[in-house]
Design a protein around this motif. Sequence first.
Motif, PDB file in Angstrom:
ATOM      1  N   VAL A 150       0.842  -1.197   0.000  1.00 11.14           N
ATOM      2  CA  VAL A 150       0.000   0.000   0.000  1.00 11.14           C
ATOM      3  C   VAL A 150       0.874   1.243   0.000  1.00 11.14           C
ATOM      4  N   THR A 180      -2.749   5.531   2.941  1.00 15.03           N
ATOM      5  CA  THR A 180      -3.847   4.674   2.509  1.00 15.03           C
ATOM      6  C   THR A 180      -4.656   4.236   3.729  1.00 15.03           C
ATOM      7  N   SER A 217      -4.663   5.151   9.083  1.00 12.83           N
ATOM      8  CA  SER A 217      -4.073   5.048   7.737  1.00 12.83           C
ATOM      9  C   SER A 217      -2.608   4.650   7.850  1.00 12.83           C
TER      10      SER A 217
END
Length: 322
Positions: free
Chosen positions: A62, A66, A204
């Motif tokens: 990722v 994200t 995140s």
Amino acid sequence: MRARRAAVFGVALAVCCALAGCGQRADTHATYQGYVEGEFVYLSSSQSGTLAQLFVRRGQTVAGNTPVFTLESVDETAALQQAQHQLAAAQAQLADLQTGKRPPEVGVTKAQLVQAIANAHKAALQLTRDEAQFRMGSVSQQQLEDSRANAQTSAAQVREMQNQVDVANLPGRAQQIDAQAAQVAADRAAVAQAQWKLDQKRVSAPRAGLVYDTLYRVGEWVQAGNPVVQMLPPQNVKVRFFVPETVVGSLAAGGSVTIRCDGCAADVPATITYISSEAEYTPPVIYSNESRAKLVFMIEAHPSTADAPRLHPGQPVEVRAP
């Protein structure tokens, strides 16, 4: 610890063999045994709650920022809304104190002032007539005193209503305004706190990396501080290897080494980032002039972020130093 000692012992044996083959001089292109290590980042929330959404899966790469997971946030959302409403009410009260009465309210007071002025004028005229009549003996002393008192009362009412008009145009007292301004600041801080708690329910990725493992499933209760996702950013991948005492002096932080591993299509270049200042002995731990060849130092090297995904934590490697 046993595994590490065994690894160190194996490294020392390889070093000794290398030294024996070169007349106690380090090979200018010696190869040393090592292993890959990963410094994992464990993503968690400071708040407890049920895992509502898990946006990533194990083995996925990722980008930074994200969304990774969210916890249920019904209570935090309600608390934020309550704090926002309280702040709005406090701000409205402060604005009311700063502006004084509304124009219609001031208009009522002014109308009452006009009425008081008319009554005072009427009372003054009545007093003038009664004084003239009293001198002629047409009215009694009591009536004259009543007229005089009525005129004074009417005049006082005019002054009172004038002061009320002036007060209606004034804002609240400075102390009241300061107190309400402090309440607004406190409510604004409460909103910030409620927003922070709500934001803590949404986590995140701090930077790009590999999702090494997921530790909870959707619907499970997550205690505050417990990691939900285990990540491995590429810059956290490093190689540890051990070199003998006779070689460590020729190495320095910032120097280059080459990593070779099974399954790697090509060698991986790396940069030395750490050299241990403390020596380690391989078993048996008995120091003598003859056992100095068993004295080793730990070295750490980091590959580039582009090459790091080719290496895996726990993987044995060979390191070639210049």
